[in-house]
Enzyme design. Structure first.
Site, mmCIF file in Angstrom:
data_model
loop_
_atom_site.group_PDB
_atom_site.id
_atom_site.type_symbol
_atom_site.label_atom_id
_atom_site.label_comp_id
_atom_site.label_asym_id
_atom_site.label_seq_id
_atom_site.Cartn_x
_atom_site.Cartn_y
_atom_site.Cartn_z
ATOM 1 C CD GLU A 195 -59.318 -16.502 5.129
ATOM 2 O OE1 GLU A 195 -59.054 -15.325 4.776
ATOM 3 O OE2 GLU A 195 -59.882 -16.770 6.207
ATOM 4 C CG PHE A 245 -72.213 -15.296 12.061
ATOM 5 C CD1 PHE A 245 -72.011 -13.945 11.823
ATOM 6 C CD2 PHE A 245 -71.146 -16.053 12.523
ATOM 7 C CE1 PHE A 245 -70.775 -13.358 12.049
ATOM 8 C CE2 PHE A 245 -69.902 -15.479 12.749
ATOM 9 C CZ PHE A 245 -69.714 -14.132 12.513
ATOM 10 C CD GLN A 246 -67.797 -15.952 10.074
ATOM 11 O OE1 GLN A 246 -67.525 -17.092 10.411
ATOM 12 N NE2 GLN A 246 -66.944 -14.939 10.220
ATOM 13 C CE LYS A 284 -69.275 -25.556 14.318
ATOM 14 N NZ LYS A 284 -69.614 -24.397 15.137
ATOM 15 C CG MET A 293 -47.799 -3.196 -17.317
ATOM 16 S SD MET A 293 -48.244 -4.913 -17.356
ATOM 17 C CE MET A 293 -46.669 -5.682 -17.643
HETATM 18 C C1 LIG Z 1 -54.973 -7.610 -8.365
HETATM 19 C C2 LIG Z 1 -54.628 -6.759 -9.530
HETATM 20 N N1 LIG Z 1 -55.036 -5.474 -9.572
HETATM 21 C C3 LIG Z 1 -54.716 -4.693 -10.624
HETATM 22 C C4 LIG Z 1 -53.992 -5.185 -11.667
HETATM 23 C C5 LIG Z 1 -53.641 -4.304 -12.868
HETATM 24 N N2 LIG Z 1 -52.198 -4.095 -12.944
HETATM 25 C C6 LIG Z 1 -51.420 -4.821 -13.769
HETATM 26 S S1 LIG Z 1 -49.805 -4.449 -13.641
HETATM 27 C C7 LIG Z 1 -50.114 -3.269 -12.492
HETATM 28 C C8 LIG Z 1 -49.009 -2.457 -11.879
HETATM 29 C C9 LIG Z 1 -48.149 -3.271 -11.007
HETATM 30 O O1 LIG Z 1 -47.317 -2.416 -10.255
HETATM 31 P P1 LIG Z 1 -46.158 -3.012 -9.394
HETATM 32 O O2 LIG Z 1 -46.648 -4.158 -8.585
HETATM 33 O O3 LIG Z 1 -45.492 -1.937 -8.635
HETATM 34 O O4 LIG Z 1 -45.190 -3.641 -10.468
HETATM 35 P P2 LIG Z 1 -44.406 -2.938 -11.677
HETATM 36 O O5 LIG Z 1 -45.285 -2.975 -12.883
HETATM 37 O O6 LIG Z 1 -44.069 -1.561 -11.250
HETATM 38 O O7 LIG Z 1 -43.217 -3.817 -11.852
HETATM 39 C C10 LIG Z 1 -51.478 -3.190 -12.222
HETATM 40 C C11 LIG Z 1 -52.099 -2.256 -11.263
HETATM 41 C C12 LIG Z 1 -53.603 -6.544 -11.589
HETATM 42 N N3 LIG Z 1 -52.937 -7.132 -12.571
HETATM 43 N N4 LIG Z 1 -53.922 -7.302 -10.516
#
Ligand SMILES: Cc1ncc(C[n+]2csc(CCOP(=O)(O)OP(=O)(O)O)c2C)c(N)n1
Lengths: 198, 579
Positions: B70, B132-133, B182, B490
């Protein structure tokens, strides 16, 4: 009228004052007219809490319009700009209007109920109640209940006066207020959604 | 594909009359109301509490895209809305289904994207019994929606749907939730109620204050070093023309927020590109040096301002224009705060401002542009900028790019060369990893004739990759470009720069073979390990009629530059070391 009342059962119930008035100088008195729909108070409290705006007190009452509740909130904006209170509340779809009454010298009114155990001192209690212009609303051999009403400062002073007596319990409403605020949004006539209208 | 789809894809089609007969169920009234709102596509997944809706769905001219999770449905509705300007619609069952929507709704809502989510709820009589749910989806979504409804009587459904769409798309757009028990979906309705009886649905914004407009025009006219920063609100208001006209009339240099990518032509001589934390050096320099700053259709969050008390320190006047009064004075304390529609306000300012060229300011900005160009290392390893340049070269001017979150997002935004809003999409406010693939699928559903490319890191891709199955099944030929650095890139850069170089939990020691994975889903897949392989691989992916994936193995140490260190002002940006 419903009120979120401060209720203290204890030996020194009143001494700490302050419970009628906001404690920080930044606290604002906000009047909100809001649609009387399920869950609407949750929307208000969630909106404030999520923004770090602390709801210090809340009184709820029915205003002159059907289906509209009046709320009187004391809100401490914390580290947020104070005008965020009105602006954020105003974004809620259920909110009909929001006014900041803080600087408008509104008429504020609060009420309290105080319960005593006479223990043979009934006459002394009733004498004091007469002096502070409290009204006895219930009397039996075990209990005596008095009602106070007035501007918050006066109610506080009356409670201070009564604190010498053998109080069992008391409740005190947060103040309601009426008065010319600085309307942020003039209330609007009913405007209903039309399918597809922009 | 069902037979009505051809009709749906035809522009200017007549909407079929689908008024339900008296005695029809709530579900039918709901679906008819959606058709009346012009909905053509719903992204959703059925379950116990919304099955009555699914029972009647096939009889309505609505395309349903069956998602695999979802969260994907909410992101798809979001991508659909961002790319089309129309309201996106997603649907889920109660409990876990509804709660799975939350990340996607928050993502859309934070970026002011109009999305309507329709959730099934347990039957009215069982609400509150921990049935439920059962889940309190209204309560759970309070702070990630603009408004929400629980419909307790099917007679209200038509009016609630009309109102929900109105709320979602007017003023500052946002996400709206409709929760339907529902039994209400099954309730026969003889006469629907015409209105919800609500006092106010939307306060039409008053025209901008003429006094403030006059002040803003005077400030800009007097300025020698004007800068305009523009956000997505400019696109929502259709104010790109007004923005360009005003900027050209006073030689204001124009920067944009991440969400504002495309509101000003990237190659315009006055363009500054991205502002903020990872903005261009010349944009951050210009904001730090300007004597008059206009911020329009943007919030000015901490990623834009960085250190707040060092933001635009030389600006004698800051003019902030937003349709949402709550955004004014929230962070930056602008001295001229104008509540108003971006287009109306920018045009009104322009009308009152005598045009005057500022050649000295233009020259100064050009100097910064030359002194602080976007740079990347040349070390023989595949650089993300090379991948992106090769991809962008092959996209047409209308084609859509959806970036995920992380380094990939910032690289994709910095390299993007488009000239239109609504075709570079990303999650700005929430920064939701996993956004790109489902949002790209949604964007593709809204624009069957355009190419849609999703750029992501391998980390974000793995958060929603199951939607590849949706793309294949729904025949939505998105192209996925993974900038694979085998790391949470990042986070790794943050740890290197801001956390004493302690690299902790950032390595993806195990990642699937994405080429095989793509093929397993029925997509085209290819691995790219060098610049030489890029062109042919992209061409093949673009030529493939269905969804395609390119797994590009980039330099694992590639960083984003410039970057403003935490706690520093915009002028303290750090640039890429010269290689
Ligand atoms: C759902 C979620 N969890 C954690 C983060 C924190 N976060 C920001 S950038 C990043 C790394 C992203 O890694 P990747 O998808 O491999 O992309 P890259 O930065 O290597 O291009 C994280 C963990 C986020 N923004 N969103």
């Amino acid at each position: 009228m419903i009120s979120q009342a401060g209720s203290f059962a204890g030996s020194d119930p009143i001494a700490n004052g302050q419970f009628l008035n906001g404690s920080s100088p930044r606290v604002r008195l906000i009047s909100v007219r809001v649609e009387d729909r399920a869950g609407v108070l949750q929307r208000i409290t969630n909106c404030l809490a999520r923004r770090g705006l602390h709801l210090a007190s809340c009184a709820v009452g029915q205003g002159s319009e059907a289906g509209v509740l009046n709320l009187w909130l004391r809100v401490d904006p914390g580290t947020q700009p104070a005008d965020q209170i009105v602006k954020q509340l105003n974004k809620l779809i259920d909110v009909v209007s929001v006014d900041d009454l803080t600087r408008s010298e509104p008429i504020e009114w609060a009420m309290a109920l105080v319960e005593f155990r006479p223990n043979g001192r009934g006459d002394q209690i009733e004498e004091t109640l007469r002096r502070v212009r409290a009204e006895v609303v219930h009397r039996d051999p075990e209990r005596l209940i008095a009602a106070l009403a007035g501007p918050p400062d006066l109610v506080q002073a009356m409670l201070d006066e009564l604190s010498q007596l053998p109080i069992v319990d008391f409740v005190c409403s947060r103040p309601m207020a009426l008065g010319s605020g600085y309307p942020v949004s003039a209330s609007e006539p009913a405007r209903h959604a039309q399918a597809g209208s922009e | 594909m069902s037979s009505f789809l051809a009709a749906i894809d035809e522009p200017g089609r007549e909407l079929p009359s689908t008024a339900p007969a008296p005695g029809a169920t709530g579900a039918e009234f709901l679906l008819a109301a959606l058709v009346r709102e012009g909905v053509d596509t719903i992204f959703g997944l059925p379950g116990g509490a919304n099955l009555p809706i699914y029972q009647y769905l096939p009889t309505f001219p609505l395309r349903h895209v069956l998602v695999r999770h979802e969260q994907g449905a909410a992101h798809m509705a979001d991508g659909y809305a961002r790319a089309s300007g129309r309201v996106g619609v997603c649907m889920a069952t109660s409990g876990p289904g509804a709660l799975n929507l939350i990340t996607g709704l928050a993502t859309a809502h934070f970026d002011s994207v109009p999305v309507v989510a329709i959730t099934g709820q347990v039957a009215t009589a069982t609400i509150g019994t921990d049935a439920f749910q059962e889940s309190d989806v209204i309560g759970s979504c309070l702070s990630v929606t603009k408004h929400s409804y629980q419909v307790r009587d099917a007679r209200d459904l038509s009016a609630v749907v009309a109102e929900a769409f109105h709320v979602a798309r007017t003023g500052r757009p946002g996400a709206v939730l409709i929760d339907i028990p529902k039994d209400v979906q099954q309730q026969p309705v003889s006469v629907a109620r015409g209105s919800t009886g609500r006092y106010r649905v939307h306060r039409a914004p008053a025209p901008p204050s003429s006094e403030l407009v006059a002040r803003a025009a005077a400030h800009l006219a007097a300025a020698e070093r004007p800068v305009i920063l523009a956000g997505r609100g400019v696109a929502v208001a259709g104010a790109q023309g007004a923005l360009q006209q005003l900027a050209e009339a006073c030689d204001a240099a124009v920067g944009n927020t991440l969400l504002g990518t495309g509101v000003f032509p990237t190659r315009h001589p006055l363009a500054l590109g991205l502002v903020g934390f990872m903005g261009t050096g010349y944009c951050n320099q210009a904001v730090s040096d300007c004597d008059c700053l206009v911020m329009v259709g943007m919030r000015a969050d901490d990623r834009v301002t960085c250190r707040l008390d060092a933001f635009a320190p030389r600006a004698e006047h800051i003019i902030h224009i937003n349709i949402d009064p709550a955004e004014l004075g929230k962070t930056v304390d602008a001295d001229c705060q104008i509540v108003g529609d971006a287009k109306q306000t920018l045009e009104a300012i322009w009308e009152q401002m005598p045009p005057r060229p500022r050649p000295a300011w233009r020259a100064t900005v050009d100097g910064w542009r030359q002194r602080h160009p976007l740079r990347h290392p040349h070390n023989g390893l595949l650089q993300p900028q090379e991948v992106l340049a090769a991809c962008y070269e092959r996209l047409g001017p209308d084609d859509i790019t959806v970036a995920d979150v992380g380094l990939n997002q910032m690289w994709a935004a910095a390299a993007w060369t488009g000239t239109e809003p609504g075709i570079f999409l990303n999650s700005g406010g929430q920064g939701t990893m996993g956004f790109a693939l489902p949002a790209a699928i949604g964007a593709q559903a809204a624009n069957r004739t355009r190419r849609v490319m999703s750029v992501c890191g391998e980390g974000g891709f793995m958060m929603t990759l199951q939607e590849l199955a949706t793309a294949v099944e729904a025949d939505l030929p998105v192209k996925v470009v993974i900038l694979n650095n085998r790391q949470l890139g990042m986070v790794r850069q943050f740890q290197d720069v801001f956390y004493a170089g302690v690299r902790s939990q950032i390595d993806h020691a195990v990642t699937p073979d994405f080429q095989m994975l793509a093929q397993a889903f029925g997509c085209h897949g290819e691995v790219v390990r060098s610049a030489a392989e890029l062109g042919p691989a992209i061409d093949a992916a673009m030529a493939y009629p269905g969804p395609a994936l390119l797994d590009c193995w980039i330099d694992p140490e590639a960083n984003i530059y410039p970057i403003v260190p935490f706690g520093k002002g915009l002028a303290d940006f750090v640039e890429c070391p010269e290689s």
